[in-house]
Design a protein around this motif. Structure first.
Motif, PDB file in Angstrom:
ATOM      1  N   ILE A  21      -3.636 -12.039 -61.972  1.00  0.00           N
ATOM      2  CA  ILE A  21      -4.538 -13.189 -61.955  1.00  0.00           C
ATOM      3  C   ILE A  21      -3.887 -14.386 -62.632  1.00  0.00           C
ATOM      4  O   ILE A  21      -3.983 -15.520 -62.142  1.00  0.00           O
ATOM      5  CB  ILE A  21      -5.893 -12.833 -62.604  1.00  0.00           C
ATOM      6  N   MET A  22      -3.199 -14.165 -63.730  1.00  0.00           N
ATOM      7  CA  MET A  22      -2.519 -15.269 -64.409  1.00  0.00           C
ATOM      8  C   MET A  22      -1.458 -15.884 -63.500  1.00  0.00           C
ATOM      9  O   MET A  22      -1.339 -17.112 -63.412  1.00  0.00           O
ATOM     10  CB  MET A  22      -1.896 -14.777 -65.722  1.00  0.00           C
ATOM     11  N   SER A  23      -0.719 -15.039 -62.791  1.00  0.00           N
ATOM     12  CA  SER A  23       0.279 -15.542 -61.850  1.00  0.00           C
ATOM     13  C   SER A  23      -0.383 -16.306 -60.709  1.00  0.00           C
ATOM     14  O   SER A  23       0.111 -17.354 -60.286  1.00  0.00           O
ATOM     15  CB  SER A  23       1.105 -14.385 -61.276  1.00  0.00           C
ATOM     16  N   ALA A  24      -1.500 -15.784 -60.204  1.00  0.00           N
ATOM     17  CA  ALA A  24      -2.195 -16.432 -59.090  1.00  0.00           C
ATOM     18  C   ALA A  24      -2.742 -17.801 -59.492  1.00  0.00           C
ATOM     19  O   ALA A  24      -2.652 -18.764 -58.714  1.00  0.00           O
ATOM     20  CB  ALA A  24      -3.323 -15.528 -58.585  1.00  0.00           C
ATOM     21  N   ILE A  25      -3.282 -17.900 -60.700  1.00  0.00           N
ATOM     22  CA  ILE A  25      -3.792 -19.190 -61.177  1.00  0.00           C
ATOM     23  C   ILE A  25      -2.646 -20.197 -61.282  1.00  0.00           C
ATOM     24  O   ILE A  25      -2.763 -21.348 -60.852  1.00  0.00           O
ATOM     25  CB  ILE A  25      -4.506 -19.039 -62.535  1.00  0.00           C
TER      26      ILE A  25
END
Length: 116
Positions: free
Chosen positions: A27-31
Motif C-alpha cells: 500500500i505504501m508503494s501504491a500510494i
C-alpha cells in the motif's frame, strides 16, 4: 471439562502478521506510485480495496493475539511473543488511520501544473 482454547492461534497470528506486513508495504508503494503520476487513474480505487483488506487483517491480528493468550497463558516464551504481536497490531491500526488520510488526499489530488 472443556476450556476455551483456540486451535493454533499462534500459527494463525504469524500468518496474518506476515500478510499484513506485505499489505502495508504494498500500500505504501501504491500510494507513492499514484502520487508520482501525472493524471487520475483507477489505481486509487484498487488502493481503497487493498486498504479495506489491510484493515481486516489488522483487526484479525488483534483478535488472534487475544485468543493466543489461552494457548500459553503468557507463560514462558509465548507471553512476550503474544504481547509484541498485540502491540504491533495497535501500531498498525494507527498506521492504517494515517493511510486513510493519505488515501483521501490522493482522491482529492487534481494533478494540476503545480503537482510536478
Amino acid at each position: 471439562v472443556l476450556l476455551p482454547t483456540p486451535q493454533l492461534a499462534f500459527s494463525n497470528l504469524k500468518q496474518v502478521g506476515a500478510s499484513a506486513a506485505l499489505e502495508v508495504a504494498d500500500i505504501m508503494s501504491a500510494i507513492t506510485e499514484y502520487q508520482m503520476g501525472s493524471d487520475r487513474s483507477i489505481r486509487i480505487q484498487r488502493l481503497s480495496a487493498r486498504m479495506a483488506r489491510m484493515k481486516t487483517l489488522i483487526e484479525k491480528m488483534g483478535g488472534l493475539s487475544d485468543e493466543a493468550w489461552w494457548e500459553g497463558f503468557d507463560l514462558g516464551c509465548l507471553g512476550p511473543h503474544r504481547t509484541s504481536a498485540s502491540r504491533l497490531s495497535v501500531s498498525w491500526h494507527r498506521l492504517e488511520k494515517k493511510f486513510r488520510v493519505l488515501e483521501i488526499c490522493s482522491m482529492k489530488e487534481e494533478f494540476s501544473a503545480l503537482h510536478t
